[in-house]
Design a protein around this motif. Sequence first.
Motif, short mmCIF file in Angstrom:
data_model
loop_
_atom_site.label_atom_id
_atom_site.label_comp_id
_atom_site.label_asym_id
_atom_site.label_seq_id
_atom_site.Cartn_x
_atom_site.Cartn_y
_atom_site.Cartn_z
N LEU A 15 3.23 0.56 3.15
CA LEU A 15 2.98 -0.58 4.04
C LEU A 15 3.05 -1.86 3.21
O LEU A 15 2.31 -2.00 2.22
N ILE A 16 3.94 -2.76 3.59
CA ILE A 16 4.13 -4.00 2.85
C ILE A 16 3.69 -5.16 3.73
O ILE A 16 4.16 -5.31 4.87
N GLY A 40 6.88 2.33 6.38
CA GLY A 40 7.64 3.56 6.51
C GLY A 40 7.76 4.31 5.20
O GLY A 40 7.46 3.76 4.13
N PRO A 41 8.21 5.55 5.24
CA PRO A 41 8.35 6.35 4.01
C PRO A 41 9.38 5.81 3.04
O PRO A 41 9.30 6.08 1.85
N THR A 42 10.37 5.08 3.55
CA THR A 42 11.45 4.59 2.67
C THR A 42 11.35 3.09 2.40
O THR A 42 12.30 2.51 1.85
N THR A 69 -0.11 -2.57 17.09
CA THR A 69 0.51 -1.49 16.31
C THR A 69 0.83 -2.02 14.91
O THR A 69 0.73 -3.23 14.65
N ILE A 70 1.21 -1.10 14.03
CA ILE A 70 1.59 -1.48 12.65
C ILE A 70 3.10 -1.38 12.54
O ILE A 70 3.66 -0.31 12.26
N LEU A 108 0.87 -1.17 0.00
CA LEU A 108 0.00 0.00 0.00
C LEU A 108 0.91 1.23 0.00
O LEU A 108 1.64 1.46 0.96
N THR A 109 0.87 1.99 -1.07
CA THR A 109 1.79 3.12 -1.22
C THR A 109 1.08 4.46 -1.01
O THR A 109 -0.15 4.54 -1.10
N ASN A 110 1.87 5.48 -0.71
CA ASN A 110 1.38 6.86 -0.53
C ASN A 110 0.30 6.95 0.54
O ASN A 110 -0.62 7.76 0.43
#
Length: 629
Positions: free
Chosen positions: A63-64, A74-76, A390-391, A45-47
Motif C-alpha cells: 500500500l503506497i 496491490g501485490p505488484t 475503500t482502499i 506498507l509492504t507485505n
Amino acid sequence: MKQSVHNTVKTWTVRILLIFSPALCQGQTAPVIGLHENTPDIVALTNVRIVVSPGTVLEKATLIVRDGIVEAAGPTAAVPPDAVVRDCAGKTVYPGFIDLYSHYGIPGTVTDAPGTLHWNDRVRPERHAALLFSPDKTAAQNLRKNGFTAVLTFPSAGIFKGDGALVLLSDTVSNKAVLRENEAQAMALFAPGNDYPNSLQGSIALIRQTFLDARWYRDAWEVYSKDTGGRTAPETNLSLEALRPFADGSKPVVIETSDVLDIFDCTDISREFGLDLWLRGSGFEYRRLEAVKSRAGKLIVPLNFSEPPDVSTDETSLRELRHWDFAPENPARLSQAGIDFALTADTVKHENFLKNLRTAVKRGLPPEKALGALTTTPARWLTLSDVLGTIEKGKIANFIVTDGDLFDDKTKILETWVNGERYEVNPEPEIDVRGTWTVQVTPEDRIQGLKLEISGEASKPEAKVHSGEKTVPSLKTVLEKRIIMLAFPGDSLGCPGIMRMTGMAEKGAIYGDGVWGDGAGFTWHAELTEPWKAKPDTTHAEPPVMAEYPVVFPEGAFGWTMLPEQPETVLIKNAVVWTCGPKGVLKEADVLVKKGKIAEVGRNLSAPRGAVIIDGAGKHVTPGLIDAH
C-alpha cells in the motif's frame, strides 16, 4: 435573497471541486507563517494484507500513500525510491470507518445571534456545523481507537437542529478537517423545553407547519422576484431560507428516533413533504421488521446494547430483559430482512463500540455486512464513493491497521490513518524482548547466575528473574521503544530493598545500568539464550447464545407473535344495540359484521354458513369510543 442564492451557488461549486479532486482537501487558504514546506510525504506498507472493500482481499500486498492519497494498492505495486518503507508482515489494513451521525466537535450549547430567525427557538435549521465545528483531540482519539476516520457531525439541540458537516478525524485546524459542509439537516421528533411544543403531538404539528411555511416562503419569494413592482416584499426568515434544499428533497433530512414506532411518524412526514429521509435508529427495529422494511429507506443503526439487567430485585421488567436479549441481534435481523443500513457510534460509550460490533457479528451479522455498514454504505449515501469507503488508487488515505481479523476479540487496532496521517492506537515496540536471557551483573560481588524470563504481550511484557532455585516476579516491567525498565524485590534475591534495572535492547542483547536497594549502582548486560515461543491457544470460544424467544407485539408479557385469526363473518345476537343514529337504542337486536365492516343491524338476522355467533343477551353493543385529544 440574491445573496442567499449567490452563497448557494458558491457552496455547490466548492462541493463539486471536492468530489472530483480529493487532493484539493490538502489546499490552504490561510497565509503561511514562516517558510513554505513542500516535502513529499510518501509511505509504503509492504507485505500487508489489504481488505480493499467488503469481500475483496489482497494477500501480501503493498500500500503506497503519497500526500494523503492512495497511490497504489496491490501485490505488484512498485515501491517508489523516495518512500519510507514499513514492513507490515502479519498486519491487515481495512478501510477507515465513517459515522453518519455524530456531534463530534460541536458545542452542546449554541448561542444564536439575534436576527431574522424562526419564532420558535427549537427550529434552528440555519445552524451550520461547519461554522460551529472545532476539532476535539480527545474525542477524535477515542473515535480513531474504534477505527473511525470521518464523521458527519451535527448540532445537537432542537427539533430542527441544523445542517451537518463531513469532517476528517485528524488533529488539524477546522479548515483542513472539514471535507464537505451543508450536507444534511438533523431533526428530532421532540426536544425538551418549557414552551410550545411540550408533547409529541405538538412537535409533529410544529414540524409540519415549518415545512409548509418553508414551501410558502419559497413560493412567495419566487413570485416577488419575478415582479417586484407594486408588491410588498415578503418578510425575510433565514431559518426558512436555510430549510429550502431539505424541504424540497434535494438534500437529506436525518431524524432521530427513540423507538421503532417513531419510524412511522417520520415516514408519514417524509411522504407528505417528499423528503429525502434518513433515520437515526433506536436499536428497537427488530420489533417491527416488516413494517420497518416497508417504510425506512436509509437507517443509521446505533450499537447501543443494554448492560445485563440487575435481576436481584423485582424492578427489572420483562420488556427490559427481552430487549437485553434481542438488541445484539438487531443488526443481523435488519441484514436478513434486506434493509439498507449503516452503523453509528452515536449513543454508545466509546470503550464499548468495538466490543458491541464484534458481538453483533457473533450474533449473526455477516462480517462483510458489518464492514460495509461502516465504510461503503456511508460513502454511497454521501455520494462520495469515489474518494471514501475503500482502499483504492486515488482515494483519501483513510484506513486502519490491525494485528489480525478485525472481528476477532483479541485483535487490536494498531494504527488509524486519516488523510495520510498516522495515529498510533496501540503502539508496538520497536523490538520484541520476550524470551529467556542470561544476565551478568558488574560488579559480581552481590549476585551471580541470574536468568531473566520475559513473556506476555510484545507491547506489555511481563518479567521474572531466576536465581538458583528462587523465582522472583518483577514488580514493574515497562518497554518503551527499545528501552526496558525492570524492578524486583531484592530481599528475595539476598539484596535488601528494590533492585531497579534499565537497559537498551538490541537484537539478542540488552545493555544497561541498575541501582541496588541501598543506592549503589551497577551495570548489566543480557544475552538471549532461548527465543520466546507462543504457547498454543487451547481455549475454545463458546458459541454465542442466541435469543431463544420469538418477537411479540406489543412487546411484553402479553404480546402476540402474529395477529389473531379473524373470522370472516361475526353475528352478535340478542344484545342491546346503541346505534347512535336515527334508530336509537334497539333491544334484543342483532349485529352482522362481514370482513370487519357492519353489514346489517336488526332483529332475527340469519347467520351465514361459517359465521361466529356471539350471544349478546344482557350485554350492550356501542360504537367504538374516540379520544379527540
